[in-house]
Design a protein around this motif. Structure first.
Motif, PDB file in Angstrom:
ATOM      1  N   THR A 187      -4.693   1.160  -2.761  1.00 28.47           N
ATOM      2  CA  THR A 187      -5.619   0.181  -2.197  1.00 28.47           C
ATOM      3  C   THR A 187      -5.967  -0.934  -3.172  1.00 28.47           C
ATOM      4  OG1 THR A 187      -7.574   0.015  -0.812  1.00 28.47           O
ATOM      5  CG2 THR A 187      -7.810   1.268  -2.823  1.00 28.47           C
ATOM      6  N   ILE A 188      -5.998  -0.658  -4.465  1.00 28.99           N
ATOM      7  CA  ILE A 188      -6.242  -1.716  -5.452  1.00 28.99           C
ATOM      8  C   ILE A 188      -5.171  -2.794  -5.325  1.00 28.99           C
ATOM      9  CG2 ILE A 188      -6.241  -2.259  -7.912  1.00 28.99           C
ATOM     10  CD1 ILE A 188      -7.526   0.501  -8.365  1.00 28.99           C
ATOM     11  N   HIS A 248       0.824  -1.215   0.000  1.00 23.37           N
ATOM     12  CA  HIS A 248       0.000   0.000   0.000  1.00 23.37           C
ATOM     13  C   HIS A 248       0.855   1.260   0.000  1.00 23.37           C
ATOM     14  CE1 HIS A 248      -3.467   2.575   1.035  1.00 23.37           C
ATOM     15  NE2 HIS A 248      -2.576   3.234   1.764  1.00 23.37           N
ATOM     16  N   LEU A 253     -13.074  -3.186  -2.726  1.00 23.25           N
ATOM     17  CA  LEU A 253     -12.557  -2.063  -3.510  1.00 23.25           C
ATOM     18  C   LEU A 253     -13.532  -0.893  -3.501  1.00 23.25           C
ATOM     19  CD1 LEU A 253     -10.968  -3.781  -6.650  1.00 23.25           C
ATOM     20  CD2 LEU A 253      -9.811  -2.857  -4.631  1.00 23.25           C
ATOM     21  N   ALA A 275      -6.142   5.749  -4.175  1.00 26.25           N
ATOM     22  CA  ALA A 275      -6.937   4.733  -4.859  1.00 26.25           C
ATOM     23  C   ALA A 275      -6.049   3.629  -5.434  1.00 26.25           C
ATOM     24  CB  ALA A 275      -7.763   5.380  -5.958  1.00 26.25           C
ATOM     25  N   SER A 276      -4.933   4.008  -6.046  1.00 28.19           N
ATOM     26  CA  SER A 276      -4.017   3.025  -6.642  1.00 28.19           C
ATOM     27  C   SER A 276      -3.424   2.108  -5.578  1.00 28.19           C
ATOM     28  CB  SER A 276      -2.885   3.749  -7.391  1.00 28.19           C
ATOM     29  OG  SER A 276      -3.400   4.566  -8.415  1.00 28.19           O
ATOM     30  N   THR A 317     -12.674   0.597  -0.117  1.00 28.92           N
ATOM     31  CA  THR A 317     -11.340   1.098   0.170  1.00 28.92           C
ATOM     32  C   THR A 317     -10.821   2.123  -0.829  1.00 28.92           C
ATOM     33  OG1 THR A 317     -10.454  -0.914  -0.866  1.00 28.92           O
ATOM     34  CG2 THR A 317     -10.587  -0.885   1.531  1.00 28.92           C
ATOM     35  N   ILE A 318     -11.315   2.091  -2.072  1.00 28.10           N
ATOM     36  CA  ILE A 318     -10.875   3.136  -3.000  1.00 28.10           C
ATOM     37  C   ILE A 318     -11.359   4.501  -2.527  1.00 28.10           C
ATOM     38  CG2 ILE A 318     -11.148   4.061  -5.333  1.00 28.10           C
ATOM     39  CD1 ILE A 318     -10.927   1.220  -6.382  1.00 28.10           C
ATOM     40  N   ASN A 362      -9.607   5.263   1.019  1.00 33.35           N
ATOM     41  CA  ASN A 362      -8.221   5.723   0.973  1.00 33.35           C
ATOM     42  C   ASN A 362      -8.072   7.055   0.250  1.00 33.35           C
ATOM     43  OD1 ASN A 362      -6.192   3.742   2.219  1.00 33.35           O
ATOM     44  ND2 ASN A 362      -7.595   2.396   1.132  1.00 33.35           N
ATOM     45  N   ALA A 363      -8.905   7.272  -0.773  1.00 30.09           N
ATOM     46  CA  ALA A 363      -8.864   8.565  -1.450  1.00 30.09           C
ATOM     47  C   ALA A 363      -9.245   9.675  -0.466  1.00 30.09           C
ATOM     48  CB  ALA A 363      -9.804   8.565  -2.656  1.00 30.09           C
ATOM     49  N   SER A 400      -5.393  11.823  -4.271  1.00 27.82           N
ATOM     50  CA  SER A 400      -6.550  10.919  -4.370  1.00 27.82           C
ATOM     51  C   SER A 400      -6.228   9.737  -5.278  1.00 27.82           C
ATOM     52  CB  SER A 400      -7.767  11.678  -4.908  1.00 27.82           C
ATOM     53  OG  SER A 400      -8.188  12.663  -4.012  1.00 27.82           O
TER      54      SER A 400
END
Length: 296
Positions: free
Chosen positions: A123-124, A92, A174, A120-121, A177-178, A181-182, A116
């Motif tokens: 968490t993926i 992460h 996702l 997002a990246s 979390t996207i 986390n953003a 942002s």
């Protein structure tokens, strides 16, 4: 303050390994400390059939679980989190810093889009690794769980439900979390830059910014978290609708049918209570380990 560590201004070629190691250590610290509250959150989000497993609040759940099952029950499943959290958080934070740097998030000014995108990246990538560990954790957290080790749980779930059981909640994860986390990264970066414009190592700033960011993100994404819990624990359900839920839409339908609008807020308080301090601890630990490792 010339002696302060300007940790964010150090050369980028020293960053990836440092960020990943700092993230791993921070992730283990974060999840281990707040695990009992997370266990309560999981139990409050499932639709229990036994009155014994229905709790009116965090205090009620803590008292009843500890008195009837023992304090150890609140820690059941922590081994799965420890096994997965270190590598997942390394992935992460490594992805977070790499994307933030590539997208210009470390440049001066309000770089909300870059931060942002970085969140997002990150968490993926990390959720793809962590999702099976999270399924195992939640199965072990349930009332009267038959599992006493992560390996036993993984083997049993795989044998009874197949490999797909570990990833049926991944799209929902996702979907949580996207935005989580953003929101978290954006709020954290904004508060940190406002409170600490000189980018000096400041534990108090990291704690406050991390806590607020985590609380906001947790509250916004709670409805999705309820759906995720239903999907990840569906194999233990006796209710046919829950057991046959195939995705987020089915989970939402179950929540609405069983509990109406208030069902989407199940576990809100323990979720915020878990994530707010754990987010504060995570960001503080991350910044500390990053500064400490880079100063060696």
């Amino acid at each position: 303050m010339a002696d302060e560590i300007d940790y964010e201004a150090l050369p980028s070629n020293a960053g990836l390994a440092v960020n990943m190691l700092a993230g791993a250590l921070a992730g283990i610290s974060e999840h281990a400390v707040m695990f009992p509250v997370d266990s309560i959150k999981t139990r409050m989000q499932v639709f229990a059939t036994s009155p014994v497993a229905v709790y009116s609040g965090v205090g009620n759940a803590f008292t009843r679980i500890s008195s009837t099952e023992g304090m150890r029950a609140l820690w059941r499943g922590v081994s799965s989190v420890i096994l997965g959290a270190g590598p997942a958080h390394a992935i992460h934070f490594g992805t977070l810093e790499a994307v933030k740097e590539l997208a210009g998030g470390n440049e001066a000014g309000n770089q909300w889009l870059a931060t942002s995108l970085a969140g997002a990246s990150a968490t993926i990538a990390s959720d793809a690794f962590m999702n099976p560990f999270d399924v195992i954790k939640q199965r072990m957290q349930l009332h009267k769980s038959e599992f006493r080790s992560a390996w036993q749980c993984a083997r049993t779930v795989y044998g009874a439900e197949g490999f797909g059981a570990f990833y049926i909640s991944y799209p929902t994860t996702l979907a949580i979390t996207i935005p989580f986390n953003a929101i978290q990264v954006t709020v954290y970066e904004h508060i940190k830059r406002f409170a600490n414009p000189r980018n000096e190592y400041s534990p108090a700033t990291h704690i406050v910014a991390g806590g607020i960011a985590g609380a906001v993100a947790a509250a916004v994404t709670t409805p999705l978290d309820v759906a995720k819990t239903i999907l990840q624990t569906r194999g233990t359900a006796t209710d046919a609708d829950i057991r046959n839920a195939r995705g987020m839409v089915d989970a939402f339908r179950v929540i609405w049918t069983r509990d109406g609008l208030k069902g989407f807020g199940r576990g809100l308080t323990p979720r915020v209570l878990t994530i707010m301090p754990s987010s504060a601890l995570c960001w503080m630990s991350y910044e500390f380990f990053k500064a400490a490792i880079r100063s060696d």
